[in-house]
Design an enzyme around this catalytic site. Structure first.
Site, mmCIF file in Angstrom:
data_model
loop_
_atom_site.group_PDB
_atom_site.id
_atom_site.type_symbol
_atom_site.label_atom_id
_atom_site.label_comp_id
_atom_site.label_asym_id
_atom_site.label_seq_id
_atom_site.Cartn_x
_atom_site.Cartn_y
_atom_site.Cartn_z
ATOM 1 N N SER B 286 0.847 -1.194 0.000
ATOM 2 C CA SER B 286 0.000 0.000 0.000
ATOM 3 C C SER B 286 0.877 1.237 0.000
ATOM 4 C CB SER B 286 -0.900 0.017 1.233
ATOM 5 O OG SER B 286 -0.194 0.494 2.365
ATOM 6 N N ASP B 287 0.293 2.366 -0.336
ATOM 7 C CA ASP B 287 0.987 3.621 -0.050
ATOM 8 C C ASP B 287 0.812 3.889 1.447
ATOM 9 O OD1 ASP B 287 2.403 5.968 -0.291
ATOM 10 O OD2 ASP B 287 1.276 6.684 -2.019
ATOM 11 N N CYS B 288 1.571 4.832 1.960
ATOM 12 C CA CYS B 288 1.581 4.998 3.409
ATOM 13 C C CYS B 288 0.241 5.508 3.913
ATOM 14 C CB CYS B 288 2.730 5.904 3.825
ATOM 15 S SG CYS B 288 4.303 5.122 3.440
ATOM 16 N N SER B 290 -2.609 4.217 3.090
ATOM 17 C CA SER B 290 -3.708 4.125 2.128
ATOM 18 C C SER B 290 -4.721 3.037 2.491
ATOM 19 C CB SER B 290 -3.187 3.952 0.696
ATOM 20 O OG SER B 290 -2.507 2.750 0.523
#
Lengths: 764, 764
Positions: B286-288, B290
């Site tokens: 994931s993005d941070c 997200s």
């Protein structure tokens, strides 16, 4: 003469090094022979004598905010560099804090947006008095000049504005009352000398930083005469006409096509002619680089010389920047301005310096005796704490507050990005504070309390949520401190709590413990928490300054009862999609979709302007008779009995309001009076603030009386040309938010114009 | 078993302190007995053996980007914290630079936007090889892990995007070529081991930070299947399908209503099924935060547990953040996911670690022998300089450039905010550079040149314009270095030069001296200068990295000839008012007013994509025959001859292009080939890049040959369902910008589908 003066300057300047704020050399042979040093001459004559001694080159060199070569002529030159003191002597190019020891700090009060929430004009005057005292002490130590570019009084008409925190709020009656007290405190009451020069900014129509492809440097504010006169101009009218502020700053934006610094309509017709702002030493400064902006990006003139000369001739006396210095020489050669124009500017600037006592002996000037012993005194420290306490607004409380901490061995978790805030608590245009008491530090010092801390819960790459979760689980009570931080040059796109913050807040609130949301900074839409059963209380504490944490904990623990009121409307998150920032209209408009601005015209607020809860219950009634008394006045009788120069200031009625504390907690109470009703041009505002009085320390069971002093201006409205008119019709005085008492009355007879608004000339 | 492993971990972790990147304990008794240490087993079996030894609690604890308690099991855990290496090993939570000495710096290459302008894939591979070598050296010193969240390959479709500088530009063929080379360099060519894990991000439709009331955390990108397939997905297709990148990052935004990290359509149907992205160790991160955003602000699920479990089940294997760790336990109890789902994620994550050699003896791993002696070698330093030189684009030149400095005792004024830039030259996601050579420093070191400096001319409160004016007046030549700096979390509202900068630039340019505008950073509308007679030359140098100033001065003095090409369209200033950022459509739309995006669909650019001038003249002709040759191909013959798994990769023609240097300066030349024509669904793009080759050091008078290797994919277009189709019709191959050679040809026969695009399931 001129050349000789210059050489004297050279000598003095080299001796003074980078100081810039030394008092001038009326003791030196050369300057002492000039009439500027003749204390028996009039201010104007003294200033004229000095200006007469200058060559055109020297004069031009003195038109900028920094003119170091002329240090000895004025003191500091004509201005001496940008100095700010919005809520305390502030870090700015013209103010030098020491690295340690004396003069390494100054009292740091809350931002105006929180002080505005106190609705206490005497508080503001007291704060401003401390600021000007500290400014004088700094000046006496050669650490600052005496012209301060404070206050910012553009009304906070859009919640996105990046500099709204610098203002007292969205209501102009409120701003006017606040700023009059502030200027009295800053400029002082010495009949002979100004304490400091205050500067009302930004004149006028400035409240966009950088939004949606528009920036302040080229924004053209389209404002009709009605709303210009009734709203945008109002704070400046008070500054110039009533408070006699010594300086006004023109703004970056254009108004209806004309950059304000080059607009003789507002600088001459309105400011100087209509408001009679012509006393000795009253001068207009540009905002920094705003003369340059007249050329580009406004593209208002074809040449740089026209921009500079045009601004000077229009009435901008000082350039913050060096555009005058750079381009006035060629403009002079081109005949774009004459000696009279630049002489007038310099006489105004030097007159201000003379009124500051710069050219007089120190002996008779009490301000010259102030020292660092007068900075951040115990009284000033107490005042900074009080200012924060008075402003804090209780938005929600299920009975959790005040928190009973005594003898309970309570563990309080103080969590969130603002929990241990330092300079963030000061907001922008701040100085160096003697200390910065965060909410966590204040909680730690509570007797019998075990305070635990967790910072921002939102950085997933480091400690993430668990620290906040652990702290919350370990605690008896959770205080969650968070909020929005606006900034100069940056408007907000969003006025809602981020999803991440909503998530952690509702998660922590779900642990079955008292959960107190401490909302800091600017307003955010509190809808997700206002009716959330797990959120026990919401306090809004803005940017509370050096003692912010102590003020907050005093309120939370009940040492001080909250009585602040919302200085702005709290808008729903979708408001940012409803109207562009660039739409300056306040009134709702079905065609454009503008839903209206401020509590006067917008009726879907999340939290109302003027709202604020207490730890007790107050009931409000009219002191002289029941709420449904009706009365009637004849307009012509009212106006005939009015002998003030400015008829809006004539008294109408002083309405007594009985405020009864029916609960069990001693508390202040802010009495707010609004006028509403069907009178004057449609549409009619929902209501409009016309008076307020803060009552102090009303004991449980006691009744106190507030006086709402209404004037003809309280009743009058502005027509579509901007004239101020008293109209026949129905009027209501509404007291408190939500309204607790209503007094209905009527005005009869023919409408009467109280003020003719000067019309803008037809533009090409 | 699990508890025993954990206790081992505890011992090791305490010994390793905060290091986090130690190699695991296949030597320790306990771990060595686990088959993860059995180098003869398959990667999958080894990973499965390790996962089988874990309890569900341990597994959940390993799903986050930081899992320090499990240090010894994987190495570094499953990931070991965010590590970035966009244009050099970068400062990030998972990378520790030393304070001085060894490992206190790494080579800092230009930002991708400038390296993209080189149109030189071999350069990119060489740069990436240096980066991965340095990353390995840092890892061997226990200063970083080996999973890097690089590259950012969302196409730069709107000039306002705050992170466009991180990408190679707006064209997807260009990005695909760039990123394939980059990944080869990062992941290396060792058949047994990954050099580092690269991560293509942000999958997919992410390119808004914070604009007009929208922020990346809750933005829902509405993209139709045609443009999703033909544009937004293209770089990821190359990453996953062709370059076999080991990791993909899902993004903050939603795509057509579904947050990407919770979207099994893109994570399973497209990524893993359609692109066959199923090799050992391929994982999605994931993005941070997200995953958290799936719950709020996306409001995609009713509970936090559903957000976490839903993302895991959809195919997001790792959470940057701690949302999995926090909420998967309750989700597991609620039966929202089963053991197979989390086992699959952990097997993927550990397989990547195994492929990195983390569980193998160091003896046979060449990468494990890299040390600080391999960091910032002379070759790497030269490459950083070369990368900047290759990218710099000459936009305007009246003959002033190259500047003849030798023996002329020339005074060069280097003026402007970027004149002595340091870290600004690196752009974002940068590391600590060994040195930062500003334009001024480079000018100072030119033999026979007297360089003088003046910084930002725009601060009116300090030195103002005069320093710049004085420097310009004292100089023989003026280099004015300025530009726009974009930022993560902050899109631009404006893409024009500020009025203040236009003013000072045209003022300085008016002194009758050669005036070179050195445009740095992001694109701004150069209209005020492009046709301004006083502006001699314009160079765009982006964010040129550690040797930026030297590269710039080498170009200016002609030591190196410029040959970079615009990697993006330079849009007019009004473009920001023409289309909202939120409109993801590329094609012009009369109804919405969208004027089109990128050079494919927008025809009013200020400077064209692909444009770039030289110090010589190049003529371009087709090597085999005249430009007006026409040819024809039968579609069925083409497809029958195509035996590649992915038919877009089948060769069509390799077109030889003769490039003749008709001037007097040796120079590189970037040969760009575009396809245009009436074929496939209307509207038809203006043209589309299909091939490029950079020719090196073409001598004056010489001719070199470039080969534009066209594939069936070069000719095919996407229909409205996203299928890739070869259509009969007219085709043109256009060479160079502006076009110098055109080859027209036709395809005949029936249309043929090269690729069936997987359709999104119907959404509730």
């Amino acid at each position: 003469m001129a050349l000789q003066l210059l050489s004297t300057v050279g000598l003095l300047a080299s001796g003074a090094a980078a100081a810039g704020h030394l008092f001038p050399g009326c003791q030196t042979d050369l300057l002492s022979k000039n009439d500027v040093c003749n204390t028996k001459a009039s201010v104007t004559d003294r200033a004229k004598a000095l200006v007469a001694a200058l060559t055109i080159e020297e004069k031009i060199a003195l038109t900028g905010s920094t003119s170091p070569a002329f240090l000895a002529l004025g003191s500091p030159a004509t201005n001496g560099g940008v100095k700010e003191a919005l809520h305390g002597v502030a870090s700015s190019p013209g103010v030098t804090f020491n690295k340690s020891g004396d003069y390494s700090y100054a009292t740091s009060f809350p931002q105006p947006i929180l002080m505005g929430a106190a609705f206490d004009d005497n508080l503001i005057k007291a704060v401003a008095t401390v600021i000007s005292t500290e400014a004088r002490a700094f000046n006496n130590a050669n650490r600052s000049g005496l012209d301060y570019w404070t206050p910012n009084i553009n009304p906070y008409r859009d919640p996105r504005w990046g500099r709204g925190q610098e203002t007292p709020g969205e209501d102009t009656f409120h701003i006017k009352s606040y700023v009059k007290s502030l200027i009295e405190g800053l400029q002082g009451s010495d009949p002979d000398y100004l304490k400091v020069v205050a500067t009302c900014k930004h004149f006028v129509g400035y409240d966009i930083e950088n939004w949606g492809g528009n920036e302040r440097y080229d924004f053209d504010a389209i404002i009709n005469p009605q709303e210009l006169s009734e709203y945008y101009m109002q704070p400046f009218q008070t500054c110039a006409r009533d408070a006699k502020v010594a300086s006004i700053m023109c703004s970056y934006n254009a108004l209806n096509g004309v950059p304000t610094c080059a607009d003789s309509y507002i600088l001459q017709d309105v400011l100087r002619d209509h408001w009679n702002w012509t006393d000795d030493g009253f001068y207009v400064t540009s905002d920094c680089d705003s003369i340059q902006n007249v050329f580009l990006p406004h593209n208002y003139t074809d040449t740089r010389e026209e921009a500079a000369a045009g601004s000077l001739v229009a009435g901008t006396d000082l350039d913050c920047g060096q555009y005058y210095q750079t381009h006035l020489p060629a403009a002079y050669e081109q005949g774009l301005f004459d000696d009279a124009a630049i002489d007038q500017a310099l006489v105004r600037l030097y007159s201000a310096q003379i009124r500051l006592g710069m050219f007089d002996p120190a002996d008779n000037q009490a301000y010259r005796a102030l020292t660092f012993g007068d900075v951040n005194t115990p009284d000033s420290q107490a005042l900074a704490l009080k200012a924060a306490e008075e402003g804090i607004v209780l938005i929600k409380n299920d009975g959790t507050l005040p928190l009973q901490t005594k003898g309970r061995n309570m563990t309080i978790a103080v969590i969130g990005p603002w929990a241990n805030a330092t300079t963030t608590m000061q907001g922008n245009y701040a100085g160096i504070a003697p200390y910065l008491r965060s909410p966590y530090l204040a909680a730690k010092d509570l007797p019998g309390v075990n305070a635990i801390y967790a910072g921002s819960p939102g950085d997933p790459t480091t400690d993430g949520y668990p620290a906040a979760i652990k702290a919350a689980k370990d605690a008896d009570v959770i205080i969650y401190a968070d909020g929005a931080n606006s900034a100069e040059e940056q408007d907000r796109n969003l006025i809602r709590w981020s999803g991440e913050r909503q998530d952690i807040m509702t998660l922590l609130a779900g642990y079955g413990k008292p959960f107190i949301l401490l909302q800091m900074g600017d307003q955010l839409d509190d809808t997700p928490f206002l009716h959330h059963e797990n959120v026990s209380a919401i306090l809004w504490a803005g940017f509370p300054g050096q003692s912010g944490g102590d003020a907050i904990m005093n309120i939370i623990t009940g040492k001080t009862a909250p009585a602040g009121r919302m200085p702005v409307t709290q808008y729903p998150a979708h408001y940012v999609n409803d109207v562009p920032m660039t739409d300056m209209n306040l009134r709702p408009n079905a065609t454009s979709g503008n839903p209206g601005r401020t509590y006067m015209w917008y009726n879907e607020s999340v939290v109302d302007f003027g709202f604020g809860m207490h730890y007790t219950n107050f009931t409000v009634t009219f002191a002289n008779g029941s709420d449904d008394d009706t009365s009637s006045w004849d307009i012509q009788s009212l106006t005939q009995g009015c002998t003030e120069t400015y008829k809006d200031l004539c008294a109408f009625q002083s309405v007594g309001v009985s405020v009864e504390n029916k609960g069990s907690v001693k508390s202040d109470f802010v009495t707010l009076g609004f006028v509403a009703g069907e009178h004057g041009p449609a549409p009619h505002p929902i209501k409009q603030l016309v008076a307020y009085e803060r009552l102090f320390a009303v004991e449980a069971g006691a009744t106190a009386t507030a006086h709402l002093n209404l004037t003809l201006g309280s009743l009058a409205r502005h027509d579509d040309t901007g004239n101020l008119v008293l109209y026949p019709g129905d009027y209501s005085l509404l007291v408190d938010v939500p309204t607790q008492a209503i007094w209905n009355f009527t005005l009869t007879g023919d409408e009467a114009t109280l003020e003719e608004w000067p019309q803008a000339p037809a533009r090409q």
